[in-house]
Design an enzyme around this catalytic site. Sequence first.
Site, PDB file in Angstrom:
ATOM      1  CG  ASP A  61      -6.933  -3.932   4.447  1.00 47.62           C
ATOM      2  OD1 ASP A  61      -7.857  -3.739   5.260  1.00 47.62           O
ATOM      3  OD2 ASP A  61      -6.948  -3.483   3.281  1.00 47.62           O
ATOM      4  CE  LYS A  74       1.456 -17.861  -0.434  1.00 49.77           C
ATOM      5  NZ  LYS A  74       1.008 -19.209  -0.062  1.00 49.77           N
ATOM      6  CE1 TYR A 117      -3.191  -2.878   0.248  1.00 51.91           C
ATOM      7  CE2 TYR A 117      -3.816  -2.136   2.432  1.00 51.91           C
ATOM      8  CZ  TYR A 117      -3.991  -2.993   1.364  1.00 51.91           C
ATOM      9  OH  TYR A 117      -4.973  -3.952   1.420  1.00 51.91           O
ATOM     10  CG  ASP A 151      -1.625 -19.874   1.883  1.00 44.69           C
ATOM     11  OD1 ASP A 151      -0.833 -19.624   2.810  1.00 44.69           O
ATOM     12  OD2 ASP A 151      -1.305 -20.570   0.896  1.00 44.69           O
ATOM     13  CG  ASP A 208     -12.044  -5.919   6.599  1.00 48.49           C
ATOM     14  OD1 ASP A 208     -11.616  -5.132   7.468  1.00 48.49           O
ATOM     15  OD2 ASP A 208     -12.664  -5.542   5.581  1.00 48.49           O
TER      16      ASP A 208
END
Length: 357
Positions: A244, A187, A136, A220, A248
């Site tokens: 992020d 990751k 971001y 994941d 959520d």
Amino acid sequence: MARIALIPGDGIGPEVIREAERVLLVIADLGDLSLEWDRWALGADHFLETGSTITEGEFRRLEEDYDAILLGALGDPRVPGNQHARDILLGLRVRLDLFVNYRPCRVVRPEHSPLKAAEGSRMDLHIFRENTEGIYGGVGGSLKTGTPDEVAIQEDINTRKGVERILRAAFEFAEREGRRRITVVDKANAMPFAGGLWRRTLEAVRSDHPGLEVELMYVDAMVMDMVRRPDHHEVVVTSNLFGDILSDLAAALVGGLGLAPSANLHPGRHALFEPVHGSAPDLAGSDQANPMAAILCVALLLTHLGEWGPARAVRAAVEAAMEEGVVTPDLGGTGGTGEVGEWIAERVANLLEEAHG
Ligand code: ATP
């Protein structure tokens, strides 16, 4: 004397901040804490009237004159691209170098969670999301836009300094709160350059906190784990993008956006608190927005000021409202925003009066 800047903002922002302010008033009135606050009219209306999103002088005053900022939400369909929201929120994040995005998520009432009650009821997650870099960071570009040969590049920025300070913030929190375990999410198998930097930095940080068990998870696997055994993880630290997404999911698992507060922090320097939800234009003016996320931001703000007693009272009052079914339609109730806010403020007053004896 603690000074707070209130920025109600757009949509349901002013409605939920009104209820947060009601709680602040109770705390200030009972003399538990010397508090003072100013309301700032920044937001879509201000932008549409004046053409200004936020000025250099306003940035400076927010930076220098306050101990904390409490923001409702920014975003309005009348402002294409939400230029004002970007200028104000990203501006403050960069200006104040708010590198920690802290999002606690805890199941209070199992029936508010879409997960099976037994496991869901124990979920109590503290997510630390890196807030200033990662994918971001706005680095990249595109060429041949709109043609069949279009190319878009979005870079993932990871600095040793940025990674180290978010890891340290999470480790220090875990230790302070007496937690046993910390989960670091990346990751690294598919993104080895970023993952390598995170993992090398982790080795340095973890050696300063030998009492904490460290678990490394790929993102994941982490999303599956959060659904399968939501009570397993305690403190989670991760990058901007993964944080992020995970936060959520965590908000949904505890009952939705109406319950999720967040803190944007530069520890020891600046703090901005805001509900995770946005301006929800579909709900604005309907008296149906859940004010609990905004009120829980007040609890985070009080903790930041070192006022643990009032912070506990605010959290307990919100939990009592949930337990007694004083909730808005998103949690299956019929309460209005003001009605729920008023009930919680009254309960905060009772709890504080009891504590005074
Ligand atoms: P923005 O672009 O400002 O983020 P948005 O509408 O895209 O706004 P949110 O404001 O986060 O995104 O809201 C998504 C949906 O979640 C809303 O349309 C609303 O139905 C629901 N929602 C969000 N906040 C609340 C709340 N406090 N109480 C009840 N429902 C909420």
